[in-house]
Scaffold this active site. Structure first.
Site, short mmCIF file in Angstrom:
data_model
loop_
_atom_site.label_atom_id
_atom_site.label_comp_id
_atom_site.label_asym_id
_atom_site.label_seq_id
_atom_site.Cartn_x
_atom_site.Cartn_y
_atom_site.Cartn_z
N HIS A 148 -3.40 -5.09 8.69
CA HIS A 148 -2.82 -5.62 7.45
C HIS A 148 -2.90 -7.14 7.51
CE1 HIS A 148 0.79 -6.03 4.58
NE2 HIS A 148 -0.31 -5.82 3.90
N ASP A 204 3.52 -7.94 3.00
CA ASP A 204 3.86 -7.39 1.69
C ASP A 204 5.33 -7.62 1.42
OD1 ASP A 204 1.30 -6.52 1.40
OD2 ASP A 204 1.73 -4.40 1.75
N HIS A 258 1.27 -9.15 -1.97
CA HIS A 258 0.61 -9.28 -0.67
C HIS A 258 0.33 -10.77 -0.51
CE1 HIS A 258 -2.30 -8.20 2.59
NE2 HIS A 258 -2.91 -9.29 2.15
N HIS A 260 3.87 -4.93 -5.69
CA HIS A 260 4.38 -5.74 -4.58
C HIS A 260 3.55 -7.01 -4.53
CE1 HIS A 260 0.86 -4.02 -2.51
NE2 HIS A 260 1.00 -4.96 -1.60
ZN LIG Z 1 -0.52 -6.08 1.80
#
Ligand SMILES: [Zn+2]
Length: 278
Positions: free
Chosen positions: A180, A184, A262, A260
């Site tokens: 990742h 997030d 990121h 969301h």
């Molecule tokens: Zn993310």
């Protein structure tokens, strides 16, 4: 970036996406809405999106092909590399013509009065001044967390982590080993997204590798922040932004499983843990 290769992505920038958060909130299983979004994508799209988002494109493609979900996946062998280098190229190419980092800080007239005490006060009160001082004092790559923590402002008014930076179980496939690239943060679609520090916008558009609508801000000296899956943005490439400016509204465009933000921090083109800077 090869925008001509990707079809049908423009739908994501429309306002339709923004209508979904209300349902997400009210449903017991918020992922249902995300599934609806995904169902509309072809398997190829999903694989491509996932590959891009995960940064392990080839492996992901092979893994999915092995499950029988997709029989033929034409992922280029260089996919993960391209994800980094292409965006890096774009950003660096665009920032050549007068970056924040090349500001003429010593261009004061000879007659200018130098007031040290005043400068010290300004640094303490001005987080961007502090950040600039930190970035110019040493190579950005060698800055330790103890020094960098707190130098970037919050990209959202309320900062609640939904998924941290680093290796994790993929929210798209359930597979492990998904790297990742950012942090997030919980944000309903349409939430104001703020520039984490002063800088220049070096990218504002569609990210081919899963970021959806994405804004990149160059803070100079090798430090950049990126804001992804946006429902919309209101800045242009080349524009200077101040810390805290609302540059976009959060969303769920690109390889996203729901509303969301990121958020990424890049040091010399490499993503680092944003929490080391926030
Ligand atoms: Zn993310």
């Amino acid at each position: 970036m090869t925008s001509q290769n990707v079809r049908g992505r423009r739908r994501a920038s429309g306002p339709a996406t923004e209508l979904r958060p209300a349902r997400v909130v009210s449903e017991i299983r918020p992922r249902d809405t995300e599934r609806q979004v995904r169902r509309r994508k072809s398997p190829m799209r999903q694989v491509a999106d996932f590959a891009a988002a995960s940064g392990v494109g080839q492996k992901a493609g092979v893994a999915l092909a092995a499950t029988g979900l997709v029989l033929t996946v034409g992922l280029p062998a260089t996919s993960p590399v391209m994800a980094t280098s292409e965006s890096g190229q774009t950003e660096s190419a665009l920032s050549v013509g007068g970056t924040v980092g090349s500001q003429p800080e010593v261009s004061a007239a000879a007659s200018a009065k130098i007031d040290f005490s005043r400068a010290a006060v300004a640094t303490a009160a001005d987080p961007d001044g502090k950040l600039k001082q930190l970035l110019s004092a040493q190579s950005v790559g060698s800055i330790q967390r103890a020094s960098s923590a707190g130098t970037l402002g919050s990209p959202l008014d309320s900062l609640v982590t939904a998924s941290p930076f680093g290796y994790r179980v993929s929210p798209l496939t359930g597979g492990t080993g998904d790297f990742h690239r950012g942090q997030d943060f919980v944000a309903q679609c349409g939430t104001a997204v703020h520039a984490a520090a002063a800088g220049k916008v070096t990218f504002a558009g569609w990210h081919e590798y899963g970021g959806g609508n994405r804004v990149v801000v160059d803070h100079g000296n090798g430090l950049e922040t990126t804001y992804n899956h946006l429902s919309s943005f209101n800045v242009q490439v080349g524009q200077t932004v101040n810390r805290g400016d609302t540059v976009a509204l959060s969303g769920t465009t690109g390889a996203s499983t729901g509303c969301h933000l990121h958020f990424e921090v890049q040091v010399n083109g490499e993503v680092v843990d944003p929490m080391g800077w926030l």
